[in-house]
Enzyme design. Structure first.
Site, PDB file in Angstrom:
ATOM      1  N   TYR A   1      41.576  30.764  51.983  1.00  0.00           N
ATOM      2  CA  TYR A   1      41.779  31.712  51.698  1.00  0.00           C
ATOM      3  C   TYR A   1      41.011  31.074  49.815  1.00  0.00           C
ATOM      4  CZ  TYR A   1      42.107  36.322  49.160  1.00  0.00           C
ATOM      5  OH  TYR A   1      41.653  37.351  48.451  1.00  0.00           O
TER       6      TYR A   1
ATOM      7  N   LYS B   1      36.434  31.581  48.547  1.00  0.00           N
ATOM      8  CA  LYS B   1      36.614  32.465  47.435  1.00  0.00           C
ATOM      9  C   LYS B   1      36.130  31.505  46.850  1.00  0.00           C
ATOM     10  CE  LYS B   1      38.776  35.817  48.602  1.00  0.00           C
ATOM     11  NZ  LYS B   1      37.534  37.386  49.039  1.00  0.00           N
TER      12      LYS B   1
END
Length: 242
Positions: free
Chosen positions: A143, A147
């Site tokens: 994750y 990002k």
């Protein structure tokens, strides 16, 4: 960032420029609040939503919102949807639990990056990217890695102004279940602001920080706002209500 006392005048000055805006991810929790606040503050002469389906609104305030329906797997075909906007907000995102690892990367990195590329080519001057606290392209967590990767790639596009927002846990009544996030919201939501400021933030605060930053003079080509800065900038309550 501007002093909060100057914000009302900055908003009025911004309105006089008759700018246009597009929003990606307007069906999500942050995107929905962002759209409501943009309409409430009446900041833009034209508001366009870009998404995979048309959204339905009952309120009169939404009647002039334009909608462009696109296929994110074939975005080049829909390049015209990204043309002619001065400002762009990207709130796109999904979860690994919902879309799987590959699907998550596809949405949160590939769709976001391609949208940013088309926006830049279409004349967008100021791109606003909703990222996450801890974003790092070198992270071992998928994750945060994704990002961080998309932040770096979008920065390479050299928008006149790029604002990246890295909020912590978003405090909201999210319709979509995200494992662990519900407990985090309950935990941080019960703590004093001084304790939770590094880790959590209400969605409406993120949105108001985005818009307060938007109307304020730029501090540079690329602005990175971490959770504490978002909390500080977004706590202005002197904003019009829709």
């Amino acid at each position: 960032m501007a002093d909060k006392e100057a914000l009302p005048k900055l908003r009025e000055d911004f309105k006089m420029q008759n700018k246009s805006v597009f929003i990606l991810g307007a069906s999500g929790e942050t995107g929905k609040v962002l759209l409501k606040e943009i309409l409430g503050q009446n900041l833009f002469s034209k508001v366009t939503l870009i998404g995979r389906r048309k959204l339905t609104f009952e309120e009169e305030a939404y009647k002039n919102v334009n909608q462009e329906v696109v296929d994110f797997e074939k975005l080049d075909v829909y390049a015209s949807a990204f043309q002619g906007h001065d400002v762009g907000f990207c709130c796109l995102g999904t979860t690994r639990s919902k879309a799987g690892a590959e699907g998550f990367v596809r949405v949160d990195r590939d769709y976001v990056l391609k949208s940013a590329e088309l926006a830049k080519a279409g004349g967008c001057k100021h791109f606003n990217l909703l990222s996450s606290r801890g974003a790092d392209k070198s992270s071992s967590f998928l994750y945060l890695q994704v990002k961080g990767e998309v932040e770096a790639k979008v920065e390479e596009l050299k928008f006149d102004r790029l604002s990246v927002f890295r909020p912590g846990v978003l405090l909201c009544d999210r319709q979509e279940s995200r494992p662990g996030e519900w407990l985090a919201r309950k935990f941080f939501g019960s703590l004093p602001d001084s304790w939770a400021s590094g880790y959590a933030v209400p969605v409406v605060t993120v949105v108001r920080a985005m818009l307060n930053n938007l109307v304020s003079p730029s501090s540079g080509q690329m602005e990175l706002l971490e959770n504490k800065a978002i909390l500080h900038l977004g706590k202005d309550r002197d904003v019009p209500k829709l």
